[in-house]
Design a protein around this motif. Sequence first.
Motif, PDB file in Angstrom:
ATOM      1  N   VAL A 175      -0.653  -3.539  18.628  1.00  0.00           N
ATOM      2  CA  VAL A 175      -1.279  -3.651  17.081  1.00  0.00           C
ATOM      3  C   VAL A 175      -0.740  -2.572  16.627  1.00  0.00           C
ATOM      4  O   VAL A 175      -0.599  -1.369  17.007  1.00  0.00           O
ATOM      5  N   VAL A 176      -0.039  -2.501  15.318  1.00  0.00           N
ATOM      6  CA  VAL A 176       0.595  -1.517  14.511  1.00  0.00           C
ATOM      7  C   VAL A 176       0.005  -1.267  13.399  1.00  0.00           C
ATOM      8  O   VAL A 176       0.352  -0.371  12.611  1.00  0.00           O
ATOM      9  N   GLY A 177      -1.162  -1.851  12.928  1.00  0.00           N
ATOM     10  CA  GLY A 177      -1.770  -1.631  11.618  1.00  0.00           C
ATOM     11  C   GLY A 177      -2.675  -2.498  11.372  1.00  0.00           C
ATOM     12  O   GLY A 177      -3.053  -3.513  12.112  1.00  0.00           O
ATOM     13  N   ARG A 178      -3.617  -2.359  10.266  1.00  0.00           N
ATOM     14  CA  ARG A 178      -4.826  -2.938   9.936  1.00  0.00           C
ATOM     15  C   ARG A 178      -4.985  -2.913   8.119  1.00  0.00           C
ATOM     16  O   ARG A 178      -4.540  -1.891   7.621  1.00  0.00           O
ATOM     17  N   ILE A 179      -5.649  -3.806   7.850  1.00  0.00           N
ATOM     18  CA  ILE A 179      -6.005  -3.723   6.316  1.00  0.00           C
ATOM     19  C   ILE A 179      -7.251  -4.842   6.140  1.00  0.00           C
ATOM     20  O   ILE A 179      -7.224  -5.659   6.630  1.00  0.00           O
ATOM     21  N   SER A 180      -8.113  -4.161   5.297  1.00  0.00           N
ATOM     22  CA  SER A 180      -8.984  -5.227   4.855  1.00  0.00           C
ATOM     23  C   SER A 180      -8.841  -5.814   3.284  1.00  0.00           C
ATOM     24  O   SER A 180      -8.340  -4.970   2.480  1.00  0.00           O
TER      25      SER A 180
ATOM     26  N   GLN B  63     -15.222  -0.094 -16.962  1.00  0.00           N
ATOM     27  CA  GLN B  63     -16.052   0.791 -15.925  1.00  0.00           C
ATOM     28  C   GLN B  63     -15.193   0.749 -14.392  1.00  0.00           C
ATOM     29  O   GLN B  63     -15.721   1.005 -13.720  1.00  0.00           O
ATOM     30  N   GLY B  64     -14.061   0.093 -14.713  1.00  0.00           N
ATOM     31  CA  GLY B  64     -13.208   0.100 -13.354  1.00  0.00           C
ATOM     32  C   GLY B  64     -13.070  -1.317 -12.932  1.00  0.00           C
ATOM     33  O   GLY B  64     -12.034  -1.751 -12.173  1.00  0.00           O
ATOM     34  N   PHE B  65     -14.060  -2.130 -12.567  1.00  0.00           N
ATOM     35  CA  PHE B  65     -14.102  -3.321 -12.117  1.00  0.00           C
ATOM     36  C   PHE B  65     -14.050  -4.261 -13.129  1.00  0.00           C
ATOM     37  O   PHE B  65     -13.253  -4.229 -14.006  1.00  0.00           O
ATOM     38  N   GLY B  66     -15.008  -5.440 -12.889  1.00  0.00           N
ATOM     39  CA  GLY B  66     -14.874  -6.566 -13.845  1.00  0.00           C
ATOM     40  C   GLY B  66     -14.380  -7.750 -13.308  1.00  0.00           C
ATOM     41  O   GLY B  66     -13.909  -7.825 -12.327  1.00  0.00           O
ATOM     42  N   PRO B  67     -14.143  -8.864 -14.241  1.00  0.00           N
ATOM     43  CA  PRO B  67     -13.800 -10.290 -13.711  1.00  0.00           C
ATOM     44  C   PRO B  67     -12.189 -10.061 -13.031  1.00  0.00           C
ATOM     45  O   PRO B  67     -11.597  -9.322 -13.860  1.00  0.00           O
ATOM     46  N   GLY B  68     -12.093 -10.735 -12.112  1.00  0.00           N
ATOM     47  CA  GLY B  68     -10.574 -10.768 -11.281  1.00  0.00           C
ATOM     48  C   GLY B  68     -10.198  -9.699 -10.770  1.00  0.00           C
ATOM     49  O   GLY B  68      -9.126  -9.627 -10.196  1.00  0.00           O
ATOM     50  N   VAL B  69     -11.231  -8.662 -10.337  1.00  0.00           N
ATOM     51  CA  VAL B  69     -10.920  -7.393  -9.518  1.00  0.00           C
ATOM     52  C   VAL B  69     -11.319  -7.558  -8.196  1.00  0.00           C
ATOM     53  O   VAL B  69     -12.285  -7.681  -7.774  1.00  0.00           O
ATOM     54  N   GLY B  70     -10.326  -7.363  -7.255  1.00  0.00           N
ATOM     55  CA  GLY B  70     -10.400  -7.469  -5.920  1.00  0.00           C
ATOM     56  C   GLY B  70      -9.819  -6.346  -5.313  1.00  0.00           C
ATOM     57  O   GLY B  70      -9.395  -5.439  -6.175  1.00  0.00           O
ATOM     58  N   CYS B  71     -10.359  -5.790  -3.896  1.00  0.00           N
ATOM     59  CA  CYS B  71      -9.965  -4.519  -3.440  1.00  0.00           C
ATOM     60  C   CYS B  71      -9.562  -4.810  -1.880  1.00  0.00           C
ATOM     61  O   CYS B  71      -9.522  -5.894  -1.420  1.00  0.00           O
ATOM     62  N   TRP B  72      -8.662  -3.710  -1.484  1.00  0.00           N
ATOM     63  CA  TRP B  72      -8.336  -3.415  -0.463  1.00  0.00           C
ATOM     64  C   TRP B  72      -8.549  -1.986   0.380  1.00  0.00           C
ATOM     65  O   TRP B  72      -8.765  -1.083  -0.498  1.00  0.00           O
ATOM     66  N   GLY B  73      -8.784  -1.868   1.342  1.00  0.00           N
ATOM     67  CA  GLY B  73      -8.930  -0.579   2.047  1.00  0.00           C
ATOM     68  C   GLY B  73      -8.961  -0.717   3.582  1.00  0.00           C
ATOM     69  O   GLY B  73      -8.281  -1.737   4.231  1.00  0.00           O
ATOM     70  N   MET B  74      -9.381   0.244   4.522  1.00  0.00           N
ATOM     71  CA  MET B  74      -9.522   0.375   5.858  1.00  0.00           C
ATOM     72  C   MET B  74      -8.040   0.389   6.187  1.00  0.00           C
ATOM     73  O   MET B  74      -7.749  -0.155   7.297  1.00  0.00           O
ATOM     74  N   VAL B  75      -7.004   0.877   5.584  1.00  0.00           N
ATOM     75  CA  VAL B  75      -5.515   0.730   5.866  1.00  0.00           C
ATOM     76  C   VAL B  75      -5.140   1.608   6.664  1.00  0.00           C
ATOM     77  O   VAL B  75      -5.475   2.815   6.296  1.00  0.00           O
TER      78      VAL B  75
ATOM     79  N   LEU C  56      -7.589  -3.073  -6.672  1.00  0.00           N
ATOM     80  CA  LEU C  56      -7.859  -1.569  -6.504  1.00  0.00           C
ATOM     81  C   LEU C  56      -7.898  -1.406  -5.092  1.00  0.00           C
ATOM     82  O   LEU C  56      -8.416  -2.014  -4.298  1.00  0.00           O
ATOM     83  N   GLY C  57      -7.389  -0.074  -4.596  1.00  0.00           N
ATOM     84  CA  GLY C  57      -7.423   0.501  -3.515  1.00  0.00           C
ATOM     85  C   GLY C  57      -6.774   1.960  -3.298  1.00  0.00           C
ATOM     86  O   GLY C  57      -6.284   2.256  -4.068  1.00  0.00           O
ATOM     87  N   PRO C  58      -7.216   2.330  -2.169  1.00  0.00           N
ATOM     88  CA  PRO C  58      -8.121   1.831  -1.050  1.00  0.00           C
ATOM     89  C   PRO C  58      -9.639   2.223  -1.323  1.00  0.00           C
ATOM     90  O   PRO C  58     -10.101   2.866  -1.943  1.00  0.00           O
ATOM     91  N   ILE C  59     -10.483   1.239  -1.165  1.00  0.00           N
ATOM     92  CA  ILE C  59     -11.854   1.404  -1.106  1.00  0.00           C
ATOM     93  C   ILE C  59     -12.306   0.698   0.134  1.00  0.00           C
ATOM     94  O   ILE C  59     -12.134  -0.505   0.270  1.00  0.00           O
ATOM     95  N   SER C  60     -13.002   1.291   0.702  1.00  0.00           N
ATOM     96  CA  SER C  60     -13.358   0.958   2.315  1.00  0.00           C
ATOM     97  C   SER C  60     -14.954   0.752   2.652  1.00  0.00           C
ATOM     98  O   SER C  60     -15.284   2.202   3.031  1.00  0.00           O
ATOM     99  N   LEU C  61     -15.447  -0.017   2.687  1.00  0.00           N
ATOM    100  CA  LEU C  61     -15.287  -1.357   2.230  1.00  0.00           C
ATOM    101  C   LEU C  61     -15.798  -1.337   0.676  1.00  0.00           C
ATOM    102  O   LEU C  61     -15.434  -1.509  -0.438  1.00  0.00           O
ATOM    103  N   SER C  62     -17.060  -0.542   0.463  1.00  0.00           N
ATOM    104  CA  SER C  62     -17.847  -0.521  -0.690  1.00  0.00           C
ATOM    105  C   SER C  62     -17.375   0.845  -1.194  1.00  0.00           C
ATOM    106  O   SER C  62     -17.053   1.718  -0.799  1.00  0.00           O
ATOM    107  N   VAL C  63     -17.339   0.854  -2.584  1.00  0.00           N
ATOM    108  CA  VAL C  63     -17.391   2.243  -3.546  1.00  0.00           C
ATOM    109  C   VAL C  63     -18.338   3.067  -3.200  1.00  0.00           C
ATOM    110  O   VAL C  63     -18.097   4.296  -3.182  1.00  0.00           O
TER     111      VAL C  63
END
Length: 385
Positions: free
Chosen positions: A70-75, A89-101, A129-136
């Motif tokens: 294993v050489v990496g990970r992401i959520s 305010q930063g989020f809104g419709p169509g906004v997803g996130c990644w994190g724990m990278v 938006l990222g990284p956000i792990s997992l909740s803001v």
Amino acid sequence: MATLPLSIRPVATKRDRKAFIDIAYRLNSDDPNWVPPLKAEEAGKIDPKKNGWFSHAIAQLFIATRGDQVVGRISAHIDTLALTLPPEQGFGPGVGCWGMVEAEDRNVWRALISAAEGWLKQQGMTRALGPISLSVWEEPGLLVEGHDHPPTVMMGHHKPHYQEWVEEAGYQGVKTLYTYELDITKQFPPIVQRIVAAGEKNGRITIRKVNKAKFADEAALILAILNDAWSDNWGFVPLTQPEIDDVGKKLKPIVFEDLIRIAEVDGEPVAFMITLPDLNEAIKPLNGNLLPFGWAKLLLWLRAPKVRTMRVPLMGVVKRMQASRLASQLALMMIEYIRRDAVTNFGATRGEIGWILDDNQGMRSIAEIIECTVNKRYEIYERTL
């Protein structure tokens, strides 16, 4: 010798989840300032049955492998409450996130980001938006300044070259978060002492400790103030009861009555300040494991913690009072009372306040008046999908 091909796959089994957790320990083992989190806590974070955030969110975890290693990970994740918020305010419709990278090299990083973005697009997201792990509310942002000292409890720590890699992937910074540090053994400047003394003469003001015997009631009161106080902030997502229940279970062992204050005006609770002893000082030597003897060491520490650092993760004043002189006075009174008890009762010498949004001028002004200095800077990045 030919390089083994890189593979990215969704986390699907118990073995995959263990590999997802364990890779962070291998890749950060050479960093003296990285604090290995407790593996049981990390397992709970990604378990929908143990993390109340999943009551309004979905996530897909990925691991990267070369051969058997294993050489990496992401959520990749979507908070359905965040989708309903105003885009300004930063989020809104169509906004997803990644994190724990975590990634062994830039090729792994690129592949992981691509996999996360692909999943988000499949879910109909148009911006990442990222990284956000997992909740803001957990560990938002990539550490871009302050790698030379360990993070405090519930703060992230990342390799310096991750900044270059995320920007190479086409991401641009959208929000900066700061933490501030100060020597709490020193008296605050005379102007602060005068403001506190004036507040103590004001019969309308009461600054009280929380009552841990009424933990649920006090938590509900603080939550009500928090959701009102922070509602206009960038990135704000209301905390829900399942999250409060789970966070309460995790934090109750490090909740001490003299480190949390509620401010009342004319008998009405209008502000709060939460301070936590830096649990990272106790867990760093455990290397993520409570067995065989880590649990006993941690339990002994929790009975009467003596720490160098106290962290202030949350403060809030009800919205209608914000930007008023009274709000600043209440904040400074709570800070001063907790400072005294942190030094006297816990042996603390250092405080850390944050994170604080770059546009939160009220809190940044308070940090400056008590002569704090910025010690860490985190960046949240965005990219159109």
